[in-house]
Each structure stands twice: as C-alpha cells, then as structure tokens.
Design a protein around this motif. Structure first.
Motif, PDB file in Angstrom:
ATOM      1  N   CYS A  75       0.849  -1.185   0.000  1.00 36.27           N
ATOM      2  CA  CYS A  75       0.000   0.000   0.000  1.00 36.27           C
ATOM      3  C   CYS A  75       0.895   1.249   0.000  1.00 36.27           C
ATOM      4  O   CYS A  75       1.805   1.346   0.826  1.00 36.27           O
ATOM      5  N   CYS A  78       0.695   3.061   3.654  1.00 33.13           N
ATOM      6  CA  CYS A  78       1.189   2.491   4.907  1.00 33.13           C
ATOM      7  C   CYS A  78       2.205   1.367   4.702  1.00 33.13           C
ATOM      8  O   CYS A  78       2.722   0.830   5.670  1.00 33.13           O
ATOM      9  N   CYS A  89      -4.845   0.828   0.934  1.00 34.92           N
ATOM     10  CA  CYS A  89      -5.623  -0.269   1.507  1.00 34.92           C
ATOM     11  C   CYS A  89      -6.825   0.265   2.295  1.00 34.92           C
ATOM     12  O   CYS A  89      -6.950   1.469   2.542  1.00 34.92           O
ATOM     13  N   CYS A  92      -6.108   2.335   5.448  1.00 30.94           N
ATOM     14  CA  CYS A  92      -5.725   3.737   5.217  1.00 30.94           C
ATOM     15  C   CYS A  92      -6.933   4.569   4.785  1.00 30.94           C
ATOM     16  O   CYS A  92      -7.006   5.761   5.091  1.00 30.94           O
TER      17      CYS A  92
END
Ligand SMILES: [Zn+2]
Ligand SMILES: [Zn+2]
Length: 267
Positions: A75, A78, A89, A92
């Motif tokens: 991602c 993150c 994702c 997030c």
C-alpha cells in the motif's frame, strides 16, 4: 532464499560475534583511521555468507542483497502488502495516517530480522551501512525522492546513551549519502522514554508513542522523509509526523528498511 543457502547464512550468523571486531566502520570509530586505509586492509565481506562484499565497502554480496525479502505490492500509504499494488488499503481509507506516503522496500523476515537485531542489540553498528545502502538502492530505483531532508526517528536520550548510537540515524546517514539528501539528526526529539514498540500489543502502540516527539519549529523544511529500521503498525511514524507538521512541515514520507507484516491489509 534456497534452503542450502539459508542454512549457510544461519551458520554464519551464529558465529557473527567473532566478526564484530573486524568491521571497518567500528575500527574507523575506535582508531580514527582513514576509511580508505581500513577498506584496503579489510576488503568488504558479506556478513551473511562470507563471500566478498560489494565494492567499495558494502559488507553484503549481490546474491544476498537479491535474496532479501521484497515487500512487493505494498500500500503506498502504509506499506502493508496487499493484492492490488499502488492502491491504498482499506485501513488507510478508513483511518487517516498523518504521514502522506510510506516506502518500506523489504519485509521484516529472515535474514533482515537477524541483521536488525544485531544492529540494535548486538552493538554491530556496521550493519547500518548495509541497511542504509539497500534502502537507498531501492529508493534510487524509483527516481530521486521529492523531499528536502531526512529525519531519523529519534531515540530517547537515555536509550541512545545506553546503546551508544541511534540505529535509525546510522541507517539514515548512509542512505542520505547515497541518495544525496541531507540528514537532519537533531531537529526532532523523543521527549518520553517510551516502551519498545516491539514489546507491546498493536492496540496500545499508538497510545505509547502519542505525544512522545517534539520537532523544532523553524528548523524543519517543507518536505521530509522520516527513517526508521522497522515499521510495525506505523504508530511511531504517525506520532513523529504529527510533531513535524506541528513545527511547520507540510509533507512527510515514512521510510523504513523492513515492514513487519502481521495481518494482511484490508483490501
Ligand atoms: Zn552474501
Ligand atoms: Zn494502507
């Protein structure tokens, strides 16, 4: 990593303490001897398999670098692995991290677990050159990072004094040298001696580091990358980002060498 090769690397790691006194950067620190002389006397040797390292002074061979566990499909927000590369994702999307992007090129798995453990708890500071270099190599593959400076995640002064160095600063120093970005080592402070994040359950890590950092207003450029050895939940990066933005920074990227994967990110 193939099984036979892995067994060899494990055997080398078991005898790694015998190598500590032979590490070039330690000798440089102790004796103040010139790097070129030290590197001439002690050619780079891979700390994982004992094959020749990479010139001029990287104690990691190309084969072992290529075998490091890549954090593919992460991602971009993150750095958690996920099935659809390049898309943030579900975690997030639902909970805003303070940092604007994350780049963590490897997973916190063998042999990086062993290398990072030796750096943090085995006083093998030379391993920071390896970690900083491989982080920089992966950064360079993406093009020059759009940040003005690198800020290592600070340790509390008491812990840094006990350890003798801050492993994040050491990693940042080597990475910054290669990517050509200045490292600002003293613009952020850790105000509280927080518990080691690795020792805590995920649910309390955010509370543990909340408000733990302070950044010096007027000393922080507009865009920085914070650097750590491992990113676990992202709580430490989040807390430091909030302090940097409070001090005037507008954009913060979170970089680390290895991502502790844990539960896969929600799609
Ligand atoms: Zn090797
Ligand atoms: Zn994410």
């Amino acid at each position: 990593m193939p099984n036979a090769r892995r067994a060899h690397v494990v055997a080398v790691a078991q005898y790694s303490n015998a190598l500590k006194a032979c590490q070039p950067s330690l000798l440089c620190q102790v004796y103040g001897t010139s790097k070129s002389l030290i590197h001439g006397l002690f050619p780079a040797t891979c700390l994982l398999c004992l094959d020749p390292g990479q010139m001029p002074a990287l104690d990691l061979c190309r084969a072992c670098e290529d075998d490091l566990p890549v954090n593919s499909g992460a991602c971009p927000q993150c750095a958690m692995p996920r099935p659809d590369p390049g898309i943030a994702c579900g975690n997030c999307a639902s909970r805003q991290q303070a940092f604007d992007a994350a780049f963590v090129p490897y997973r916190y798995e063998f042999p990086l677990v062993e290398l990072i453990h030796r750096l943090k708890y085995g006083r093998q500071v030379a391993i920071a050159r390896i970690l900083g270099t491989v982080l920089a190599h992966r950064l360079c593959e993406r093009g020059r990072p759009a940040v003005d400076a690198i800020v290592p995640v600070p340790l509390h002064a008491a812990r840094e004094a006990r350890r003798g160095y801050n492993q994040a600063s050491e990693i940042a120093r080597f990475a910054g040298e290669i990517v050509g970005i200045p490292v600002l080592d003293r613009v952020a402070l850790r105000l509280r001696a927080t518990e080691e994040q690795a020792a805590l359950p995920a649910s309390v890590r955010r509370v543990n580091v909340s408000g733990a950092f302070e950044a010096l207003a007027g000393c922080v450029p507009a865009a920085v990358a914070i650097v750590d050895d491992v990113m676990t939940t992202g709580a430490t990066a989040d807390a430091l980002t909030r302090a940097l933005k409070h001090a005037g920074c507008r954009r913060v990227e979170a970089w680390a060498v290895a991502r502790a994967v844990g539960e896969p990110a929600q799609p």
